[in-house]
Design an enzyme around this catalytic site. Structure first.
Site, mmCIF file in Angstrom:
data_model
loop_
_atom_site.group_PDB
_atom_site.id
_atom_site.type_symbol
_atom_site.label_atom_id
_atom_site.label_comp_id
_atom_site.label_asym_id
_atom_site.label_seq_id
_atom_site.Cartn_x
_atom_site.Cartn_y
_atom_site.Cartn_z
ATOM 1 N N SER A 15 4.487 -3.681 0.464
ATOM 2 C CA SER A 15 2.987 -4.159 0.537
ATOM 3 C C SER A 15 2.941 -4.403 1.977
ATOM 4 C CB SER A 15 2.915 -5.369 -0.359
ATOM 5 O OG SER A 15 2.767 -4.998 -1.382
ATOM 6 N N HIS A 21 -1.741 -11.038 0.260
ATOM 7 C CA HIS A 21 -0.955 -11.508 -0.454
ATOM 8 C C HIS A 21 0.695 -11.750 -0.208
ATOM 9 C CE1 HIS A 21 -0.185 -7.246 -1.870
ATOM 10 N NE2 HIS A 21 1.011 -7.554 -1.995
ATOM 11 N N ASP A 61 -7.737 -8.572 0.540
ATOM 12 C CA ASP A 61 -6.470 -8.418 0.471
ATOM 13 C C ASP A 61 -5.863 -8.073 2.103
ATOM 14 O OD1 ASP A 61 -3.816 -9.054 -0.215
ATOM 15 O OD2 ASP A 61 -3.635 -7.311 -1.814
#
Length: 393
Positions: free
Chosen positions: A243, A132, A162
């Site tokens: 992230s 992402h 992911d």
């Protein structure tokens, strides 16, 4: 009787003794200490230096040493993504009459900038981050802690897990050692490093937060068809932009990849509920991405399932609503060959506890074509174990 002469001499002697004592004591107070003991100041200064050295050494604990060790291999990632949008009012302008004035107000493309974190896993420039963060990027710029910038290419990406693998051109780059997430201890110290809110760009250094492993084996709800199974939970602060960054243990080994946080009450910042993808899963995925560029999950199962509600639990006399019930089995399918029957309650798949149908969908994403998996089922209040081979569709 004492004569006057003797008395006088005695008094004079006493006065002389008293005066001498006073002068001696006064001289002791007036002379500097270093005149009496010239080594005293040197000893005091040495003692102060030793105390300061001990304080400085105590500040350099295992956490600070680990941060110093791993920071050079953490990178900031800036991406440009081309997204396609549809004008919500486009139907007003479908008529050719309006189109000649306003143009085509249907689909349009827009450049969107994003940022995240990553970490180098080899001296030749392989970098791991989240899908992402960079999976749909058209341009990727990686910033290292020495201030250098590199253009990165996507080697392969897997939206389901992911996980994204990037590559930059480089040699002898700093890199991180990948640890073993299967032996993580709940309560052990961990360090999250990354690029929250783009702060990496201010001084070319990752932001560091420290916490502990709060829980392991967390099966979360899917988000945008991304499945988060067997996650590590930590209270180390993770915020937007973190992230893709590494979660390392006190030895400097990567044990997870920071991926998402839970928030509450509209709060967007960290509230102590951060989650990381376990590094053993990351290692499996990036190995496949290196070899094939994608993940092959094109297998069939051959059964339909649904979550268990209170009514089903009462009918089957179940102690809880955890698990899924099989509603249909396709003849000659892997489920049929494994001996699964309609009405069976699936409790576990390959050791993963099943809460509902979302959980089991996520768990099946962990497997590959040709793999044989073990299912723990409940049939007529008896627990049974079945083995099922996943065959290509």
């Amino acid at each position: 009787m004492i004569s006057k002469k003797t008395y006088f001499l005695t008094v004079v002697g006493f006065l002389i003794l008293l005066t001498s004592s006073f002068l001696y004591l006064n001289s002791k107070q007036q002379f500097p200490v270093n005149v009496i003991n010239p080594n005293y100041n040197t000893s005091l200064s040495s003692l102060k230096n030793n105390i300061q050295d001990e304080i400085n050494n105590s500040r350099r604990n295992i956490i600070t040493q680990t941060v110093e060790k791993v920071s050079p291999a953490v990178v900031g990632i800036n991406v440009i993504e081309i997204r396609q949008y549809r004008d919500p009012f486009s139907y007003f302008f479908d008529d050719p009459f309006f189109r000649q004035f306003f143009g085509d107000r249907g689909n349009y493309r827009q450049r969107v900038q994003g940022l995240g974190s990553g970490y180098i896993i080899s001296p030749d420039g392989y970098i791991v981050t989240n899908d992402h963060v960079a999976g749909n990027a058209s341009e990727i710029t990686v910033t290292l802690t020495d201030g250098s910038h590199y253009k990165a290419e996507i080697v392969g990406t897997d939206p389901t897990s992911d996980i994204c693998l990037l590559k930059i051109d480089g040699n002898n780059l700093p890199y991180l050692e990948l640890g073993n997430s299967d032996n993580v201890i709940i309560g052990e110290w961990v360090i999250a490093l990354g690029n929250p809110f783009g702060l990496f760009e201010l001084n070319d250094k990752p932001t560091v937060t420290v916490g502990v492993i709060s829980a392991t084996g967390m099966n979360l709800e899917p988000i945008n068809n991304r499945y988060y199974i067997n996650m590590l939970q930590t209270d180390a602060a993770i915020n937007g932009g973190n992230s893709g960054g590494p979660l390392v243990n006190s030895l400097g080994e990567v044990i997870g990849m920071n991926t998402l946080i839970f928030t509450a009450g509209g709060v967007q910042g960290n509230i102590g509920l951060g989650f990381a993808i376990p590094i053993n899963k990351v290692k499996r995925i990036i190995t496949e991405l290196k070899e094939k560029g994608s993940i092959d999950r094109d297998f069939q199962i051959g059964m339909s399932i649904q979550s268990i509600d209170e009514g089903i639990a009462r009918y089957y006399d179940l102690k809880s609503t955890k698990g899924v019930i099989v509603t249909r089995v396709v003849p000659n399918s892997p489920a049929d060959e494994a001996g699964i029957k309609t009405g069976d309650i699936i409790l576990e798949v390959e050791g993963y506890k099943i809460n509902n149908e979302k959980t089991i969908f996520g768990v099946f994403q962990e497997f590959r074509v040709g793999q044989t998996i073990t299912l723990k089922i409940l049939r007529d209040n008896n627990e049974l174990t079945k083995r099922m081979k996943l065959v290509r569709k």
